[in-house]
Design a protein around this motif. Structure first.
Motif, short mmCIF file in Angstrom:
data_model
loop_
_atom_site.label_atom_id
_atom_site.label_comp_id
_atom_site.label_asym_id
_atom_site.label_seq_id
_atom_site.Cartn_x
_atom_site.Cartn_y
_atom_site.Cartn_z
N VAL A 116 4.97 19.24 38.70
CA VAL A 116 3.85 18.32 38.47
C VAL A 116 4.42 17.01 37.94
CG1 VAL A 116 1.72 17.94 37.16
CG2 VAL A 116 2.28 20.24 37.99
N PRO A 117 4.04 15.87 38.51
CA PRO A 117 4.55 14.59 38.02
C PRO A 117 4.24 14.41 36.53
CG PRO A 117 3.37 14.28 40.09
CD PRO A 117 3.13 15.70 39.65
N GLN A 118 5.23 13.93 35.78
CA GLN A 118 5.09 13.79 34.33
C GLN A 118 3.86 12.95 33.94
OE1 GLN A 118 7.44 15.77 32.75
NE2 GLN A 118 6.03 15.58 31.06
N PRO A 119 3.55 11.84 34.65
CA PRO A 119 2.35 11.08 34.27
C PRO A 119 1.05 11.88 34.40
CG PRO A 119 3.77 9.74 35.66
CD PRO A 119 4.32 11.15 35.68
N VAL A 120 1.05 12.89 35.23
CA VAL A 120 -0.13 13.76 35.38
C VAL A 120 -0.14 14.81 34.27
CG1 VAL A 120 -1.26 15.46 36.88
CG2 VAL A 120 -0.23 13.40 37.87
N LEU A 121 1.01 15.34 33.93
CA LEU A 121 1.14 16.41 32.94
C LEU A 121 1.00 15.91 31.50
CD1 LEU A 121 1.66 19.45 32.98
CD2 LEU A 121 4.10 18.96 32.90
N ASP A 122 1.54 14.71 31.22
CA ASP A 122 1.59 14.20 29.84
C ASP A 122 0.24 14.15 29.12
OD1 ASP A 122 4.31 14.03 29.80
OD2 ASP A 122 4.41 11.85 29.93
N PRO A 123 -0.85 13.67 29.74
CA PRO A 123 -2.11 13.63 28.99
C PRO A 123 -2.58 15.01 28.52
CG PRO A 123 -2.25 12.21 30.92
CD PRO A 123 -0.98 13.01 31.05
N ALA A 124 -2.40 16.02 29.33
CA ALA A 124 -2.81 17.38 28.93
C ALA A 124 -1.91 17.89 27.80
CB ALA A 124 -2.75 18.33 30.12
N LEU A 125 -0.60 17.67 27.91
CA LEU A 125 0.32 18.10 26.85
C LEU A 125 0.02 17.36 25.55
CD1 LEU A 125 3.73 18.31 28.77
CD2 LEU A 125 2.30 20.22 27.96
N HIS A 126 -0.23 16.07 25.67
CA HIS A 126 -0.52 15.27 24.47
C HIS A 126 -1.79 15.76 23.78
CE1 HIS A 126 -0.64 11.88 21.75
NE2 HIS A 126 -1.89 11.64 22.14
N ALA A 127 -2.86 15.98 24.54
CA ALA A 127 -4.12 16.46 23.95
C ALA A 127 -3.91 17.80 23.26
CB ALA A 127 -5.20 16.57 25.03
N ARG A 128 -3.17 18.70 23.90
CA ARG A 128 -2.90 20.01 23.31
C ARG A 128 -2.10 19.86 22.02
NH1 ARG A 128 0.80 24.71 24.07
NH2 ARG A 128 2.32 23.14 24.62
N ASN A 129 -1.10 18.96 22.02
CA ASN A 129 -0.25 18.81 20.85
C ASN A 129 -0.92 18.04 19.72
OD1 ASN A 129 1.78 20.44 21.79
ND2 ASN A 129 2.80 18.77 22.87
N VAL A 130 -1.90 17.19 20.03
CA VAL A 130 -2.71 16.58 18.97
C VAL A 130 -3.40 17.69 18.17
CG1 VAL A 130 -4.82 15.23 18.52
CG2 VAL A 130 -3.03 14.31 20.02
N GLU A 131 -4.00 18.64 18.88
CA GLU A 131 -4.67 19.76 18.21
C GLU A 131 -3.65 20.65 17.50
OE1 GLU A 131 -7.50 22.38 16.71
OE2 GLU A 131 -7.73 20.34 17.49
N ALA A 132 -2.49 20.90 18.11
CA ALA A 132 -1.46 21.73 17.46
C ALA A 132 -1.00 21.10 16.16
CB ALA A 132 -0.28 21.94 18.40
N LEU A 133 -0.80 19.78 16.14
CA LEU A 133 -0.37 19.11 14.91
C LEU A 133 -1.47 19.12 13.85
CD1 LEU A 133 1.76 16.11 16.22
CD2 LEU A 133 2.54 18.11 14.91
N LYS A 134 -2.72 19.07 14.28
CA LYS A 134 -3.83 19.18 13.32
C LYS A 134 -3.79 20.55 12.65
CE LYS A 134 -7.94 17.78 14.59
NZ LYS A 134 -9.28 17.76 15.24
N ARG A 135 -3.60 21.59 13.44
CA ARG A 135 -3.54 22.95 12.89
C ARG A 135 -2.31 23.14 12.01
NH1 ARG A 135 -5.05 26.68 18.17
NH2 ARG A 135 -7.02 25.65 18.69
N LEU A 136 -1.16 22.60 12.45
CA LEU A 136 0.06 22.68 11.65
C LEU A 136 -0.15 21.96 10.32
CD1 LEU A 136 3.06 23.52 11.45
CD2 LEU A 136 3.62 21.37 12.64
N ALA A 137 -0.83 20.82 10.35
CA ALA A 137 -1.11 20.08 9.12
C ALA A 137 -1.95 20.92 8.16
CB ALA A 137 -1.82 18.77 9.44
N TYR A 138 -2.99 21.59 8.66
CA TYR A 138 -3.80 22.43 7.78
C TYR A 138 -2.94 23.47 7.06
CZ TYR A 138 -8.11 20.75 10.07
OH TYR A 138 -9.13 20.00 10.56
N LEU A 139 -2.05 24.11 7.80
CA LEU A 139 -1.22 25.17 7.22
C LEU A 139 -0.20 24.60 6.24
CD1 LEU A 139 -0.62 27.28 10.44
CD2 LEU A 139 -2.11 27.88 8.51
N ALA A 140 0.53 23.57 6.63
CA ALA A 140 1.59 23.02 5.79
C ALA A 140 1.02 22.31 4.56
CB ALA A 140 2.46 22.07 6.60
N GLU A 141 -0.04 21.54 4.73
CA GLU A 141 -0.63 20.84 3.60
C GLU A 141 -1.29 21.81 2.63
OE1 GLU A 141 -3.09 17.95 5.56
OE2 GLU A 141 -1.36 16.65 6.00
#
Length: 172
Positions: A116-141
């Motif tokens: 899959v071309p990276q410009p097509v894949l990146d928005p989905a990965l970014h959206a998923r990782n925004v949520e992952a970092l939010k969850r990681l922040a809850y746990l670490a903080e």
């Protein structure tokens, strides 16, 4: 490559304690449904988390392995989810003021997803990782808020990993 960052209000050690707890993986990694097993030496190079991704009844069971580690600053993973493929993920924890700037870099490394071309894949990965970092922040903080007044590590024992030195703050 998709790159996502978030400033967490805790030291890198609290972030890495969450990363080093393989059993917490499904709590903060979006798409991970359950953890089936964690190698005893996680997060040492070569150690694996045995996980399932997806939603019941459509679960794929596979593994994520450690490719490189520089505790508490970097963890490089190879996540498998065949038949879709494999991803490479680098998580960096950089001290910034009283907090930690956490960056997730992720890209499809092999399999159908790598086609899959990276410009097509990146928005989905970014959206998923925004949520992952939010969850990681809850746990670490949350871990950081449990710090006790004696300068210890939140009254919460630090994870003792094979080959890691004891944290002198634990002795307080």
């Amino acid at each position: 490559m998709s790159t996502t960052t978030r400033l967490l209000h805790c030291p890198p050690e609290d972030v890495f304690d969450v990363l080093a707890d393989g059993w917490s993986y499904a709590t903060w990694v979006v798409g991970a449904a359950r953890i089936r097993d964690v190698d005893r030496d996680w997060p040492s190079v070569g150690a694996r988390i045995h996980h399932s991704v997806g939603a019941w009844p459509l679960l794929l069971s596979d593994t994520t392995s450690v490719e490189a580690v520089d505790e508490p600053h970097m963890l490089q993973l190879r996540a498998r989810a065949w038949p879709t493929g494999e991803a490479r993920i680098v998580i960096r924890c950089e001290p910034q003021g009283d907090g930690t700037l956490v960056t997730i870099e992720e890209w499809a490394a092999s399999g159908p997803a790598a086609k899959v071309p990276q410009p097509v894949l990146d928005p989905a990965l970014h959206a998923r990782n925004v949520e992952a970092l939010k969850r990681l922040a809850y746990l670490a903080e949350s871990r950081a808020r449990r710090h006790d007044d004696s300068g210890g590590h939140g009254g919460v024992p630090r994870l003792r990993r094979p080959g890691s030195a004891a944290d002198p703050r634990d002795e307080a």
